[in-house]
Design a protein around this motif. Structure first.
Motif: not given
Length: 431
Positions: A390-395, A420-431
């Motif tokens: 559980i991290t700050d970005l988990f939600p 799809a997973l890479k797109e979502a992962a990149d969006e999380l990493r950008a945050k």
């Protein structure tokens, strides 16, 4: 129970202290202290109200009057977060659903009370992976209602017509082959897959020891195991044709319950807490559903995954923190409280040493529906549950998986699993 009882005494010994944690009427013999409790689940409120009655029977000089308030899911979480951020208006106790919990642990000093002093005395009897879901910097901030062990619910009537013995399904490949037999013999799909939620995907990657984030908090959503697992679900639907999209998109829609109640699919993977949904919304399946561990990915692999959860917290704004903690220990960590999570809610309690208590096998609406041996099976897999990172970005990660990843791959078929997973992962990493 001796440990918990001793703990309650030691906590309450400080109730009249000058630290402000237990001021007001709490120190007056026989006068009830009012504690407020917020939740988003009516059944949780019923459980806690029952726990207060038990507490007051056992603690004549430390009576509690619990004011429980039930709010809609989003409203409660938003209301609680605003109250904690503003420093005023928060209840003594509150439920926080696991996918929202990281929002309340941000910063160096979370606005929640550490619960180590009620966890540590009984931790050897707890499924600690469930406590770790609500931990930060070595402190535990939430106590769950259940383990949420993910299992397979098999419709033995449908599988019997196809000549499938569920106890011969050991691996996921066995499961796929059994599914092909079911479809060929009955025309009924082996299972359903969520396409707007994460309960068909997340348990499978957790079972493999993967997650959305690693222990250091780095994004691993697009790792090889996660891509392979999502591809497996795609293949079940569109290559092997043993699975269909859940009517309504997920396993909690009224459309889905009606579909399953009529024998719509031969099996379903969901956590143990889903038993209550069967009992409440699929009455025609009583006596037809058998519960078994999950098939494994490889020999010796995990046969379950701890999923979902709600951590009950004590807020720093409580003026009766010691009493609130002692009550929470009694309600959820004592043997009696743990047994009540099963008999009242149909949940698998986080205190595993009660699983073989006679009270857990006594006849109730759940044993009448599913049969006996439920907790004997859970004892076999209790050490095969991985904690969730559980991290700050988990939600945000959960939201991305729900609205983008599984929908685009499994419903729209507009992206591959890897894309799809890479797109979502990149969006999380950008945050």
């Amino acid at each position: 129970m001796i440990l918990v009882a001793s703990l309650v005494v030691s906590l309450l010994a400080g109730c009249g202290s000058a630290n402000g944690n237990a001021g007001g009427p709490e120190g007056n013999k026989g006068k009830a202290t009012q504690l407020s409790f917020w939740t988003f689940n009516e059944l949780h409120a019923v459980f806690m109200d029952e726990a207060v009655q038990a507490w007051n029977e056992q603690n004549k000089d430390q009576q509690i009057e619990l004011k429980s308030e039930v709010y809609p899911y989003d409203e409660m979480h938003n209301k609680l977060l605003i109250a904690l951020q503003s420093g005023t208006g928060a209840p003594d106790l509150a439920d926080i659903e696991i996918s929202k919990f990281a929002n309340y642990l941000k910063g160096s000093t979370p606005p929640l009370v550490a619960l180590n002093d009620i966890v540590d005395p009984v931790k050897e009897n707890l499924i600690m992976s469930r406590l770790e879901n609500y931990a930060k910097d070595g402190n535990y901030f939430g106590i769950d209602y259940h383990v949420g062990a993910t299992v397979m619910y098999y419709n033995t009537e449908i599988l019997g017509r196809a000549g499938v013995d569920i106890d011969e399904i050991v691996t996921w490949q066995d499961y796929v082959e059994a599914g092909k037999k079911v479809v060929a013999a009955t025309g009924v799909p082996m299972t359903t897959t969520e396409v707007t939620e994460h309960w068909s995907y997340f348990p499978l990657i957790s079972q493999r020891g993967s997650d959305f984030f690693n222990e250091e908090g780095n994004v691993i959503l697009d790792n090889e195991a996660n891509v392979e697992t999502l591809q497996f679900l795609y293949d079940c639907m569109y290559t092997d044709s043993i699975a269909v999209a859940a009517p309504g998109g997920f396993h909690h829609s009224e459309e889905y319950w009606a579909f399953m109640n009529k024998g719509g699919a031969a099996s379903l993977m969901m956590p143990m807490w889903y038993m209550g949904r069967f009992v409440s919304y699929m009455p025609d399946l009583e006596g037809k559903i058998a519960i078994r561990p999950l098939p494994v990915w490889e020999e010796g692999g995990n046969r379950s995954a701890g999923m979902g959860g709600t951590g009950t917290v004590v807020t720093v704004q409580s003026k009766s923190q010691d009493l609130a903690k002692a009550f929470l220990a009694s309600a959820k960590l004592s043997r009696e409280g743990s047994i009540n999570t099963w008999t009242l809610l149909g949940f698998d309690p986080i205190r595993w040493d009660v699983w073989d208590d006679p009270a857990m096998s006594a006849s109730n609406e759940f044993t009448e529906y599913f049969g006996d041996g439920i907790f004997e099976m859970l004892l076999e897999v209790k050490d095969e549950l991985s904690p969730t990172s559980i991290t700050d970005l988990f939600p945000e990660a959960v939201s991305l998986v729900q609205r983008n990843v599984v929908f685009k791959v499994l419903k729209e078929q507009s992206q591959t699993a890897a894309e799809a997973l890479k797109e979502a992962a990149d969006e999380l990493r950008a945050k």
